[in-house]
Motif scaffolding. Structure first.
Motif, PDB file in Angstrom:
ATOM      1  N   VAL A 122      28.479  -2.890  -5.605  1.00 33.13           N
ATOM      2  CA  VAL A 122      29.342  -2.244  -4.620  1.00 33.13           C
ATOM      3  C   VAL A 122      28.702  -2.230  -3.238  1.00 33.13           C
ATOM      4  CG1 VAL A 122      30.495  -0.097  -4.045  1.00 33.13           C
ATOM      5  CG2 VAL A 122      30.486  -0.899  -6.395  1.00 33.13           C
TER       6      VAL A 122
ATOM      7  N   GLU B  32      25.555   9.810  -4.893  1.00 34.42           N
ATOM      8  CA  GLU B  32      25.259   8.665  -5.755  1.00 34.42           C
ATOM      9  C   GLU B  32      23.806   8.311  -5.493  1.00 34.42           C
ATOM     10  OE1 GLU B  32      27.477   7.535  -7.748  1.00 34.42           O
ATOM     11  OE2 GLU B  32      29.420   7.964  -6.816  1.00 34.42           O
TER      12      GLU B  32
ATOM     13  N   ALA C 297      37.708  -3.059   4.806  1.00 31.97           N
ATOM     14  CA  ALA C 297      38.911  -2.963   3.981  1.00 31.97           C
ATOM     15  C   ALA C 297      38.721  -1.954   2.855  1.00 31.97           C
ATOM     16  CB  ALA C 297      39.242  -4.332   3.407  1.00 31.97           C
ATOM     17  N   SER C 298      39.812  -1.610   2.232  1.00 30.38           N
ATOM     18  CA  SER C 298      39.766  -0.707   1.089  1.00 30.38           C
ATOM     19  C   SER C 298      38.936  -1.329  -0.031  1.00 30.38           C
ATOM     20  CB  SER C 298      41.200  -0.450   0.621  1.00 30.38           C
ATOM     21  OG  SER C 298      41.179   0.495  -0.394  1.00 30.38           O
ATOM     22  N   GLY C 299      38.044  -0.537  -0.606  1.00 31.06           N
ATOM     23  CA  GLY C 299      37.224  -1.037  -1.698  1.00 31.06           C
ATOM     24  C   GLY C 299      35.980  -1.778  -1.255  1.00 31.06           C
ATOM     25  N   SER C 300      35.700  -1.757   0.055  1.00 38.81           N
ATOM     26  CA  SER C 300      34.547  -2.510   0.531  1.00 38.81           C
ATOM     27  C   SER C 300      33.228  -1.740   0.366  1.00 38.81           C
ATOM     28  CB  SER C 300      34.744  -2.887   2.002  1.00 38.81           C
ATOM     29  OG  SER C 300      35.032  -1.739   2.759  1.00 38.81           O
ATOM     30  N   GLY C 301      33.317  -0.467  -0.021  1.00 39.47           N
ATOM     31  CA  GLY C 301      32.084   0.277  -0.291  1.00 39.47           C
ATOM     32  C   GLY C 301      31.728   1.338   0.732  1.00 39.47           C
ATOM     33  N   LYS C 302      32.636   1.672   1.632  1.00 47.49           N
ATOM     34  CA  LYS C 302      32.336   2.628   2.696  1.00 47.49           C
ATOM     35  C   LYS C 302      32.043   4.030   2.146  1.00 47.49           C
ATOM     36  CE  LYS C 302      36.395   1.963   4.591  1.00 47.49           C
ATOM     37  NZ  LYS C 302      36.991   1.126   3.545  1.00 47.49           N
ATOM     38  N   THR C 303      32.931   4.466   1.257  1.00 46.10           N
ATOM     39  CA  THR C 303      32.723   5.796   0.681  1.00 46.10           C
ATOM     40  C   THR C 303      31.423   5.831  -0.110  1.00 46.10           C
ATOM     41  OG1 THR C 303      35.093   6.229   0.554  1.00 46.10           O
ATOM     42  CG2 THR C 303      33.690   7.501  -0.918  1.00 46.10           C
ATOM     43  N   THR C 304      31.191   4.791  -0.883  1.00 42.65           N
ATOM     44  CA  THR C 304      29.974   4.733  -1.683  1.00 42.65           C
ATOM     45  C   THR C 304      28.730   4.831  -0.796  1.00 42.65           C
ATOM     46  OG1 THR C 304      31.157   3.322  -3.226  1.00 42.65           O
ATOM     47  CG2 THR C 304      28.773   3.396  -3.443  1.00 42.65           C
TER      48      THR C 304
ATOM     49  N   PHE D 143      27.848  -0.332  -9.822  1.00 38.63           N
ATOM     50  CA  PHE D 143      28.517   0.454 -10.865  1.00 38.63           C
ATOM     51  C   PHE D 143      28.699  -0.496 -12.028  1.00 38.63           C
ATOM     52  CE2 PHE D 143      30.160   2.993  -7.197  1.00 38.63           C
ATOM     53  CZ  PHE D 143      29.613   4.196  -7.592  1.00 38.63           C
TER      54      PHE D 143
ATOM     55  N   HIS E  11      39.757   4.350   9.345  1.00 40.14           N
ATOM     56  CA  HIS E  11      40.707   3.254   9.451  1.00 40.14           C
ATOM     57  C   HIS E  11      41.410   3.281  10.803  1.00 40.14           C
ATOM     58  CE1 HIS E  11      40.352   1.487   5.562  1.00 40.14           C
ATOM     59  NE2 HIS E  11      40.578   2.616   4.929  1.00 40.14           N
TER      60      HIS E  11
ATOM     61  N   GLU F 288      36.757   8.955   6.242  1.00 39.46           N
ATOM     62  CA  GLU F 288      38.176   8.884   6.575  1.00 39.46           C
ATOM     63  C   GLU F 288      38.787  10.271   6.750  1.00 39.46           C
ATOM     64  OE1 GLU F 288      40.519   6.131   4.380  1.00 39.46           O
ATOM     65  OE2 GLU F 288      38.767   5.030   3.696  1.00 39.46           O
TER      66      GLU F 288
HETATM   67  N1  LIG Z   1      32.204   5.955  -9.692  1.00 42.00           N
HETATM   68  C1  LIG Z   1      32.557   4.661  -9.671  1.00 42.00           C
HETATM   69  N2  LIG Z   1      32.503   3.926 -10.790  1.00 42.00           N
HETATM   70  C2  LIG Z   1      32.837   2.614 -10.783  1.00 42.00           C
HETATM   71  N3  LIG Z   1      33.253   1.948  -9.705  1.00 42.00           N
HETATM   72  C3  LIG Z   1      33.327   2.619  -8.546  1.00 42.00           C
HETATM   73  C4  LIG Z   1      32.988   4.014  -8.474  1.00 42.00           C
HETATM   74  N4  LIG Z   1      33.162   4.415  -7.200  1.00 42.00           N
HETATM   75  C5  LIG Z   1      33.588   3.330  -6.529  1.00 42.00           C
HETATM   76  N5  LIG Z   1      33.684   2.253  -7.327  1.00 42.00           N
HETATM   77  C6  LIG Z   1      34.094   0.893  -6.904  1.00 42.00           C
HETATM   78  O1  LIG Z   1      33.289   0.540  -5.815  1.00 42.00           O
HETATM   79  C7  LIG Z   1      34.033  -0.171  -4.848  1.00 42.00           C
HETATM   80  C8  LIG Z   1      33.889   0.477  -3.494  1.00 42.00           C
HETATM   81  O2  LIG Z   1      34.495   1.749  -3.504  1.00 42.00           O
HETATM   82  P1  LIG Z   1      34.509   2.692  -2.255  1.00 42.00           P
HETATM   83  O3  LIG Z   1      35.240   3.916  -2.641  1.00 42.00           O
HETATM   84  O4  LIG Z   1      33.142   2.853  -1.739  1.00 42.00           O
HETATM   85  O5  LIG Z   1      35.374   1.844  -1.223  1.00 42.00           O
HETATM   86  P2  LIG Z   1      35.918   2.270   0.205  1.00 42.00           P
HETATM   87  O6  LIG Z   1      35.433   1.246   1.152  1.00 42.00           O
HETATM   88  O7  LIG Z   1      35.578   3.690   0.492  1.00 42.00           O
HETATM   89  O8  LIG Z   1      37.487   2.111   0.033  1.00 42.00           O
HETATM   90  P3  LIG Z   1      38.668   2.952   0.710  1.00 42.00           P
HETATM   91  O9  LIG Z   1      38.864   2.429   2.071  1.00 42.00           O
HETATM   92  O10 LIG Z   1      39.847   2.652  -0.186  1.00 42.00           O
HETATM   93  O11 LIG Z   1      38.286   4.395   0.658  1.00 42.00           O
HETATM   94  C9  LIG Z   1      35.448  -0.204  -5.360  1.00 42.00           C
HETATM   95  O12 LIG Z   1      35.684  -1.459  -5.912  1.00 42.00           O
HETATM   96  C10 LIG Z   1      35.500   0.856  -6.394  1.00 42.00           C
HETATM   97  O13 LIG Z   1      36.397   0.507  -7.398  1.00 42.00           O
END
Ligand SMILES: Nc1ncnc2c1ncn2[C@@H]1O[C@H](COP(=O)(O)OP(=O)(O)OP(=O)(O)O)[C@@H](O)[C@H]1O
Ligand SMILES: [Mg+2]
Lengths: 214, 261
Positions: free
Chosen positions: B18, B53, B37-44, B13, B213, B181
């Protein structure tokens, strides 16, 4: 002066009021949608242009806009562009399109991204997502602010008199010269009934959409 | 052959990376847990699988077919994406049920819309519609909500909404069902009912990718586990091994932190 003449005059004024109301509503509603697409455009100059336009229209009095549309061309190019009623309609349509566009925009942007994404992962086409998922949610969101705005429009029609368009208040007011006050109250009653009917109508629509929550 | 093969997947991004070179595979009937952990990219990562995406690099294969390859723009044709998405189902953290439809309609609507594209839809319309209705009812029963068919989402608890969402995803019979999640938006007393449904799916050998989690749950329900940190795969292996004797220091620390909570 016979009562029937007064009544007829008032009715004619009311006709003009209704005309301004109806034409503005019918034209501004779709035009507002186009403006709202502009303000949500991914093309930055267009978005910027639209937002400036909306800012100017919402930031200045409608009365001033009516005056400018009617007298502006004459003063600038010594040329009378529009008949009185047309000038009023043009100013009203532009003004209300700007207001409506903001209502549409907030309604559309208020639908969570997740609704589109759910539709996408369920294999829906863009059109299906819009018509089957998004549209009704937008409608539900915009009914209350639209009803406010439309009721305001009913009362705003009285601004038409600044360019001597003989809407109902102007007609009623003309009788004060003859010492008659009741036509003014009478015209007030017209507005009350008009707005009352609209309130009922919008209340009905809101109730029809109350089976779900957004 | 693996039903799902992800190789060298990367996603940026802007300047932030990510996902970095993520790779794993899932066998048919297996469940993969993704933890991190939170923000590690799982949702992405899940969003990339579902074409919400578009990854910047790497490839995705389903049942051997390349459905995405960053080097082949042909795999990104809009018309194809919609079809390819159907390989996957996605259950969102926030349910995303359609508020204006009843539970049963939420499940049957997407099926009906897809059925309209079948060549025999015109002749067999009644039959097909009756079928989708029947499937929807059966699915609702499977998630334990037969008595809530006519309820609108706002009339259901979070746990019930999520179960409807699971039924809705199952209705399209995806090859791989993804969960992001699924219980983290729920009150603690409601997570159990949702986890139970997912356990039931695992017992029936539904192929799943589960971001969660809930470590205990991940350990029990999944065959394989992938630990992701800072967008990169740190450890990937059989769940029992990964949870009982992690090879990587980072995995160990992550698991410790979670077991202390
Ligand atoms: N559309 C976007 N634009 C810019 N940055 C993004 C976007 N989506 C996610 N990110 C960044 O990508 C990183 C990973 O996000 P992601 O949502 O995949 O994490 P996660 O592992 O699912 O976290 P969580 O456990 O909190 O759900 C984060 O740092 C987030 O800020
Ligand atoms: Mg996430």
């Amino acid at each position: 002066m016979p009562l029937s003449v007064i009544m007829l005059t008032l009715l004619k004024g009311f006709g003009t009021t209704c005309l301004i109301f109806a034409v503005t509503l019918v034209c501004a509603a779709p035009l507002g949608l186009i403006v709202s697409f502009g303000s949500m455009s991914r093309f930055r100059p267009l978005r910027w242009l639209t937002k400036t336009f909306v800012w100017i229209i919402r930031g200045t009095p409608l009365m001033l806009q009516v005056i400018i549309v009617y007298y502006g061309p004459g003063l600038l190019w010594s040329y009378t562009a529009f008949p009185r009623v047309s000038a009023v309609l043009i100013a009203f349509i532009i003004n209300y399109a700007a207001y409506f566009s903001e209502i549409y925009r907030s309604g559309i942007e208020g639908v969570p991204r997740g609704q589109y994404e759910a539709g996408q992962v369920l294999g829906m086409t863009k059109a299906q997502i819009f018509f089957k998922v998004i549209l009704l949610q937008v409608i539900k969101r915009i009914v209350p602010p639209m009803s406010n705005e439309i009721i305001t429009l009913v009362k705003d029609t009285s601004l038409a008199r600044v360019v001597a368009v003989r809407e109902i208040i102007m007609e009623a007011y003309s009788f004060t010269a003859k010492g008659l006050i009741w036509p003014l109250f009478y015209s007030g009653a017209f507005f009350l009934v008009f707005c009352g009917v609209l309130t009922l109508l919008f209340g009905y629509i809101e109730r029809r959409l109350s089976y779900f929550k957004v | 052959m693996s039903i799902l093969e992800v190789s060298n997947l990367s996603k940026n991004f802007g300047v932030s990376e990510v996902l970095k070179d993520v790779g794993f595979s899932v066998e048919r009937g297996e469940a993969l847990a993704i933890i991190g952990a939170s923000g590690s990219g799982k949702t992405t990562l899940l969003r990339c699988l579902n074409f919400l995406e578009i990854p910047d690099g790497g490839s995705i294969r389903v049942g051997g077919e390349i459905i995405f390859d960053a080097n082949d723009p042909e795999t990104l044709r809009e018309s194809e994406i919609r079809r390819k998405r159907l390989h996957f189902g996605l259950v969102f953290q926030s349910f995303n049920l359609f508020p204006q439809y009843t539970a049963i309609r939420n499940i049957s609507l997407p099926c009906e819309l897809l059925a309209k594209e079948r060549p025999d839809y015109k002749e067999r319309r009644r039959e097909i519609l009756a079928d989708t209705e029947k499937t929807a009812r059966a699915l609702l029963e499977r998630v334990g909500l037969s008595d809530k068919a006519g309820f609108y989402p706002h009339q259901l608890s979070g746990g019930q909404q999520q179960r409807v969402a699971i039924a809705r995803a199952l209705a399209l019979d995806p090859d791989i069902l993804c969960f992001d999640e699924p219980t983290s938006a729920l009150d603690p007393e409601l997570t159990g009912e949702v986890l139970k449904v997912i356990r039931g799916l695992a017992d029936k050998n539904t192929t799943m990718v589960i971001v969660t989690h809930e470590m205990q749950f991940a350990r029990e329900v999944s065959d394989m586990t992938l630990f992701i940190d800072g967008g990169a795969v740190i450890e990937y292996g059989p769940s029992e091994e990964l949870f009982s004797s992690p090879r990587e220091e980072r995995t160990r620390r992550f698991l410790e932190r979670y077991s202390n909570e």
